[in-house]
Design a protein around this motif. Structure first.
Motif, PDB file in Angstrom:
ATOM      1  N   ASN A  89       0.798  -1.232   0.000  1.00  0.00           N
ATOM      2  CA  ASN A  89       0.000   0.000   0.000  1.00  0.00           C
ATOM      3  C   ASN A  89       0.828   1.278   0.000  1.00  0.00           C
ATOM      4  O   ASN A  89       0.544   2.182  -0.786  1.00  0.00           O
ATOM      5  CB  ASN A  89      -0.991   0.001   1.161  1.00  0.00           C
ATOM      6  CG  ASN A  89      -2.130  -0.968   0.958  1.00  0.00           C
ATOM      7  OD1 ASN A  89      -2.289  -1.542  -0.113  1.00  0.00           O
ATOM      8  ND2 ASN A  89      -2.918  -1.165   1.994  1.00  0.00           N
TER       9      ASN A  89
ATOM     10  N   TYR B  11      -7.837  -2.645  -6.766  1.00  0.00           N
ATOM     11  CA  TYR B  11      -7.887  -1.585  -5.760  1.00  0.00           C
ATOM     12  C   TYR B  11      -7.856  -0.245  -6.473  1.00  0.00           C
ATOM     13  O   TYR B  11      -7.152  -0.072  -7.460  1.00  0.00           O
ATOM     14  CB  TYR B  11      -6.698  -1.677  -4.788  1.00  0.00           C
ATOM     15  CG  TYR B  11      -6.762  -2.880  -3.898  1.00  0.00           C
ATOM     16  CD1 TYR B  11      -7.463  -2.843  -2.698  1.00  0.00           C
ATOM     17  CD2 TYR B  11      -6.121  -4.061  -4.247  1.00  0.00           C
ATOM     18  CE1 TYR B  11      -7.535  -3.953  -1.884  1.00  0.00           C
ATOM     19  CE2 TYR B  11      -6.180  -5.183  -3.436  1.00  0.00           C
ATOM     20  CZ  TYR B  11      -6.885  -5.114  -2.250  1.00  0.00           C
ATOM     21  OH  TYR B  11      -6.955  -6.215  -1.444  1.00  0.00           O
TER      22      TYR B  11
ATOM     23  N   HIS C  52      -8.789   1.890  -1.893  1.00  0.00           N
ATOM     24  CA  HIS C  52     -10.066   1.269  -1.517  1.00  0.00           C
ATOM     25  C   HIS C  52     -10.495   0.288  -2.591  1.00  0.00           C
ATOM     26  O   HIS C  52      -9.966   0.266  -3.693  1.00  0.00           O
ATOM     27  CB  HIS C  52     -11.134   2.345  -1.299  1.00  0.00           C
ATOM     28  CG  HIS C  52     -11.290   3.275  -2.464  1.00  0.00           C
ATOM     29  ND1 HIS C  52     -12.194   3.055  -3.459  1.00  0.00           N
ATOM     30  CD2 HIS C  52     -10.637   4.421  -2.790  1.00  0.00           C
ATOM     31  CE1 HIS C  52     -12.111   4.036  -4.357  1.00  0.00           C
ATOM     32  NE2 HIS C  52     -11.164   4.878  -3.964  1.00  0.00           N
ATOM     33  N   GLU C  53     -11.508  -0.524  -2.238  1.00  0.00           N
ATOM     34  CA  GLU C  53     -12.037  -1.515  -3.164  1.00  0.00           C
ATOM     35  C   GLU C  53     -13.353  -1.098  -3.800  1.00  0.00           C
ATOM     36  O   GLU C  53     -13.736  -1.638  -4.821  1.00  0.00           O
ATOM     37  CB  GLU C  53     -12.232  -2.850  -2.433  1.00  0.00           C
ATOM     38  CG  GLU C  53     -10.936  -3.466  -1.965  1.00  0.00           C
ATOM     39  CD  GLU C  53     -11.163  -4.745  -1.181  1.00  0.00           C
ATOM     40  OE1 GLU C  53     -12.322  -5.049  -0.834  1.00  0.00           O
ATOM     41  OE2 GLU C  53     -10.181  -5.434  -0.915  1.00  0.00           O
TER      42      GLU C  53
END
Length: 105
Positions: free
Chosen positions: A5, A37, A54-55
Motif C-alpha cells: 500500500n 484496488y 479502496h475496493e
C-alpha cells in the motif's frame, strides 16, 4: 497486499501532481487502480494531498469522507499548539478518521 500500500500510494503522487494543474476541483475522484484496488485523491487548499486506497467505486461516499477529513484537518491547523508540517499524533484525530471510514467506506 497491505505491505504494498505505501508503494502504491507513493506512485500515485505523480498522477496527483499532474492532475492538480489541470483541474480546480479539490476532490480528484479515482486517479489510479492496481489489481482491483482504486486510489482516490483529494487536495487541500494548502496543497496537502490526501490519498485513499479502496475496493469500492462509490464516489459519493468517498467524496464525503474526504470532505469530512478536510474539515477535521483544518481544525487541526487552527490549533495554536500544532506546528505546520508536523505529524498529527492526536489519538482523537485518529479515532475521528476511523469513524469517518466506518461511516462512509
Amino acid at each position: 497486499m497491505k505491505e504494498l500500500n505505501p508503494f502504491i500510494l507513493h506512485s500515485s503522487l505523480d498522477i496527483v501532481e499532474d492532475i492538480q494543474w489541470k483541474t480546480s476541483q479539490l476532490y480528484l475522484k479515482t486517479i489510479d487502480n492496481f489489481y482491483g484496488y482504486y486510489i482516490s485523491g483529494f487536495l487541500t487548499s494548502g496543497n496537502i494531498k490526501f490519498l485513499l486506497i479502496h475496493e469500492t467505486k462509490n464516489e459519493e461516499s468517498i467524496r464525503q469522507f474526504f470532505n469530512d477529513l478536510n474539515d477535521l484537518y483544518v481544525k487541526v491547523l487552527l490549533n495554536p499548539f500544532y506546528k505546520v508540517n508536523d505529524a498529527i499524533t492526536s489519538p482523537v484525530f485518529d479515532l475521528k478518521v476511523k469513524g469517518f471510514a466506518k461511516k462512509y467506506l
